[in-house]
Scaffold this motif. Sequence first.
Motif, PDB file in Angstrom:
ATOM      1  N   UNK A  62      45.648  45.538  38.781  1.00 18.05           N
ATOM      2  CA  UNK A  62      46.125  44.195  38.432  1.00 18.05           C
ATOM      3  C   UNK A  62      45.130  43.093  38.775  1.00 18.05           C
ATOM      4  N   UNK A  63      44.026  43.445  39.405  1.00 18.97           N
ATOM      5  CA  UNK A  63      42.965  42.467  39.710  1.00 18.97           C
ATOM      6  C   UNK A  63      42.040  42.358  38.497  1.00 18.97           C
ATOM      7  N   UNK A  64      41.764  41.111  38.081  1.00 20.37           N
ATOM      8  CA  UNK A  64      40.934  40.887  36.893  1.00 20.37           C
ATOM      9  C   UNK A  64      39.833  39.868  37.208  1.00 20.37           C
ATOM     10  N   UNK A  65      39.160  39.426  36.169  1.00 22.05           N
ATOM     11  CA  UNK A  65      38.084  38.429  36.305  1.00 22.05           C
ATOM     12  C   UNK A  65      38.575  37.170  37.019  1.00 22.05           C
ATOM     13  N   UNK A  66      39.804  36.765  36.735  1.00 18.97           N
ATOM     14  CA  UNK A  66      40.335  35.542  37.335  1.00 18.97           C
ATOM     15  C   UNK A  66      40.418  35.656  38.852  1.00 18.97           C
ATOM     16  N   UNK A  67      40.757  36.819  39.353  1.00 24.73           N
ATOM     17  CA  UNK A  67      40.817  37.025  40.797  1.00 24.73           C
ATOM     18  C   UNK A  67      39.449  36.943  41.426  1.00 24.73           C
ATOM     19  N   UNK A  68      38.453  37.465  40.740  1.00 28.00           N
ATOM     20  CA  UNK A  68      37.082  37.421  41.265  1.00 28.00           C
ATOM     21  C   UNK A  68      36.579  35.985  41.336  1.00 28.00           C
ATOM     22  N   UNK A  69      36.960  35.161  40.363  1.00 29.53           N
ATOM     23  CA  UNK A  69      36.582  33.753  40.368  1.00 29.53           C
ATOM     24  C   UNK A  69      37.116  33.046  41.617  1.00 29.53           C
ATOM     25  N   UNK A  70      38.295  33.431  42.062  1.00 30.97           N
ATOM     26  CA  UNK A  70      38.912  32.779  43.224  1.00 30.97           C
ATOM     27  C   UNK A  70      38.205  33.116  44.529  1.00 30.97           C
ATOM     28  N   UNK A  71      37.301  34.077  44.492  1.00 33.62           N
ATOM     29  CA  UNK A  71      36.665  34.555  45.729  1.00 33.62           C
ATOM     30  C   UNK A  71      35.206  34.142  45.847  1.00 33.62           C
ATOM     31  N   UNK A  72      34.720  33.313  44.967  1.00 35.09           N
ATOM     32  CA  UNK A  72      33.291  32.999  44.947  1.00 35.09           C
ATOM     33  C   UNK A  72      32.797  32.253  46.186  1.00 35.09           C
ATOM     34  N   UNK A  73      33.720  31.763  47.007  1.00 33.44           N
ATOM     35  CA  UNK A  73      33.306  31.101  48.251  1.00 33.44           C
ATOM     36  C   UNK A  73      32.928  32.096  49.334  1.00 33.44           C
ATOM     37  N   UNK A  74      33.224  33.376  49.130  1.00 29.68           N
ATOM     38  CA  UNK A  74      32.962  34.409  50.150  1.00 29.68           C
ATOM     39  C   UNK A  74      31.538  34.921  50.005  1.00 29.68           C
ATOM     40  N   UNK A  75      30.602  34.034  50.225  1.00 33.40           N
ATOM     41  CA  UNK A  75      29.194  34.339  49.955  1.00 33.40           C
ATOM     42  C   UNK A  75      28.575  35.306  50.964  1.00 33.40           C
ATOM     43  N   UNK A  76      29.289  35.599  52.049  1.00 33.42           N
ATOM     44  CA  UNK A  76      28.758  36.526  53.054  1.00 33.42           C
ATOM     45  C   UNK A  76      29.118  37.969  52.795  1.00 33.42           C
ATOM     46  N   UNK A  77      29.828  38.231  51.690  1.00 37.92           N
ATOM     47  CA  UNK A  77      30.242  39.603  51.400  1.00 37.92           C
ATOM     48  C   UNK A  77      29.042  40.539  51.296  1.00 37.92           C
ATOM     49  N   UNK A  92      32.682  41.956  31.353  1.00 37.75           N
ATOM     50  CA  UNK A  92      31.352  41.344  31.398  1.00 37.75           C
ATOM     51  C   UNK A  92      31.435  39.894  31.865  1.00 37.75           C
ATOM     52  N   UNK A  93      32.482  39.195  31.449  1.00 35.19           N
ATOM     53  CA  UNK A  93      32.654  37.797  31.857  1.00 35.19           C
ATOM     54  C   UNK A  93      32.789  37.693  33.377  1.00 35.19           C
ATOM     55  N   UNK A  94      33.550  38.582  33.959  1.00 32.22           N
ATOM     56  CA  UNK A  94      33.759  38.551  35.402  1.00 32.22           C
ATOM     57  C   UNK A  94      32.503  38.792  36.204  1.00 32.22           C
ATOM     58  N   UNK A  95      31.561  39.532  35.651  1.00 33.11           N
ATOM     59  CA  UNK A  95      30.336  39.803  36.404  1.00 33.11           C
ATOM     60  C   UNK A  95      29.503  38.554  36.630  1.00 33.11           C
ATOM     61  N   UNK A  96      29.764  37.493  35.883  1.00 36.64           N
ATOM     62  CA  UNK A  96      29.062  36.222  36.134  1.00 36.64           C
ATOM     63  C   UNK A  96      29.314  35.726  37.550  1.00 36.64           C
ATOM     64  N   UNK A  97      30.493  36.004  38.082  1.00 33.52           N
ATOM     65  CA  UNK A  97      30.851  35.514  39.409  1.00 33.52           C
ATOM     66  C   UNK A  97      30.161  36.309  40.517  1.00 33.52           C
ATOM     67  N   UNK A  98      29.624  37.483  40.184  1.00 33.72           N
ATOM     68  CA  UNK A  98      28.920  38.289  41.184  1.00 33.72           C
ATOM     69  C   UNK A  98      27.646  37.606  41.667  1.00 33.72           C
ATOM     70  N   UNK A  99      27.154  36.636  40.894  1.00 32.41           N
ATOM     71  CA  UNK A  99      25.926  35.937  41.289  1.00 32.41           C
ATOM     72  C   UNK A  99      26.108  35.160  42.584  1.00 32.41           C
ATOM     73  N   UNK A 100      27.363  34.912  42.957  1.00 30.88           N
ATOM     74  CA  UNK A 100      27.640  34.194  44.211  1.00 30.88           C
ATOM     75  C   UNK A 100      27.479  35.077  45.433  1.00 30.88           C
ATOM     76  N   UNK A 101      27.415  36.387  45.210  1.00 27.79           N
ATOM     77  CA  UNK A 101      27.387  37.328  46.324  1.00 27.79           C
ATOM     78  C   UNK A 101      25.985  37.924  46.471  1.00 27.79           C
ATOM     79  N   UNK A 102      25.047  37.083  46.847  1.00 28.10           N
ATOM     80  CA  UNK A 102      23.635  37.479  46.901  1.00 28.10           C
ATOM     81  C   UNK A 102      23.340  38.542  47.964  1.00 28.10           C
ATOM     82  N   UNK A 103      24.247  38.664  48.948  1.00 30.52           N
ATOM     83  CA  UNK A 103      23.977  39.587  50.054  1.00 30.52           C
ATOM     84  C   UNK A 103      24.602  40.964  49.865  1.00 30.52           C
TER      85      UNK A 103
END
Length: 578
Positions: free
Chosen positions: A434-449, A461-472
């Motif tokens: 039940x987790x989708x792209x929208x859920x991943x967008x809500x987590x972009x502040x967790x940059x220390x993941x 593919x759209x959701x993978x855009x938000x992975x750019x926030x998780x550089x670590x």
Amino acid sequence: MGGVCSRKRDQLIVEDGMRRGVSGRYGKSGSSKWLVTSFSRPMVVQQPGVAICPSLLELCIDKICEDIDRYSSLAMLPKDISQQIFKKLVLSHHLTDVFLQKFRDCGLEDVWLGEYPRVQDSWMDVISSQGTSLLSVDLSGSDVTDSGLGLLKECLSLQALTLNHCENISAMGLKHISGLMNLTSLSFKKSDAITAEGMRAFSSLVNLEKLDLERCSGIHGGFVHLKGLSKLECLNIRCCKCITDMDLKAISGLNNLKELQISNSNITDFGLSYLRGLRKLIMLDLEGCKLTAACLDSISALVALAYLNLGRCGLTDDGCDKFSGLKNLKVLNLPFNNITDACLAHLKGLTKLESLNLDSCKIGDEGLANLIGLSLLKSLELSDTEVGSSGLRYLSGLTHLETLNLSFSLVTDSGLHKLSGLTALKSLNLDARQITDAGLLALTSLTGLIHLDLFGARISDTGTNYLRCFKNLQSLEICGGGLTDAGVKNIKDLTSLTLLNLSQNCNLTNKSLELISGLTALVSLNVSNSYITNDGLLYLKPLKNLRSLSLESCKVTASEIKKLQSTALPNLVSFRPE
């Protein structure tokens, strides 16, 4: 709970053998981790674009190892140099019985040959020649017999001896170690040699602090020989089905015990009552023992406990009020029990708790209200519970939380914004359909993941855009079937990744491997069930750190992977198809 692409990581104890061969560290780990102690060797991963200059000493050691066949003896070298040469030959699997002879009388302190191939009695003469310099020996999985073990009896300075699953050592051979009075650590995991009578040899080891007899099937009745080991602090008798309540009575006088592991045994509530006097006990592992509420009465007397594992014990809410007195608890594991929110009401005063495992318990949203005051909590396992989005509001104040597992729970996208303030999070598991792209967008502040598990989530593919926030990110799993090569473009810049699992995304092609080719820190890669072919393997050549590769159900052959291994991937030790 969970969908067709999800998988439940069960942590059943393996009773019928120890894992051997390639380390399981690249496999899929479970949701519960119980004090996993590993002597696995450290791995150095070369970061992209960073060249580390070796020291002069390292260059010399490398050169000696390269020319080792030119020397008849290394005894003239300082012993610390000989030790490093020995270690390097072992780690590179270049140590042979011929090369071993060059280390005679070198004064080695540590001989760690656990699971090393072809170690046998003929090696023991050189090992024992280290004499009083020898402090630590590991011969696990070797073919050493009683005769070879006997050669160590003159190494009187020996402090640590590990002989796990050595099948050729008998109870008679144990007599050879009875004179090693300086031993502080002894391990005989899964050994048929350890019988009640054989344990008599341990009675003279008065300095022993740590004894490991895990999976030894014949030790019932032998604990009487441990009564004089007043310095013993750690005892591991996990998966010893032969143990009875009377064996616990025999160890009840070991008042210095700090760690006791008796999981997956047949002890009962009555046997646990003998442990009430072990007031220094800090860690107690009872996972898999069939206990009742009565056991909690005995456990409550152990007020020094900091680590308690009661997973799979069949407990209910009855007696859980006894937890409230264990004020020093830092780690509490209660997975796979029939406890409900009512149990959690007795945990809210355990303010030192740093780790709580409630995997597969009948916990719901309102039960989490009891966790609000556990401000030191760093790890929380809620996998396969009835926790939903509403309950996440009770976690928003746990600002020290570093690990959170919500896989197979009822959490949806709408609740994930309540986690956005948990900026200390390093590991997050959202393996749920039940987790989708929208859920991943809500987590972009967790940059220390560092670790993000979206195995069964419906990420596109759209959701993978938000992975750019998780550089670590060091590990990433997206296996819900929604990715194409376009989505992998947003992963290619996550250069810290060491583990990447994109299996079950059936639309991925060789283009994805081309994009991944820049992730040179990768150690484990899985792109199974995709359109990858043999032609795409050439893109993997830059991944020199790769040790595990899975391309099952692809148009890839084992022979082509072996060619790649031999020509470009020297560290690859595990691959599929094989």
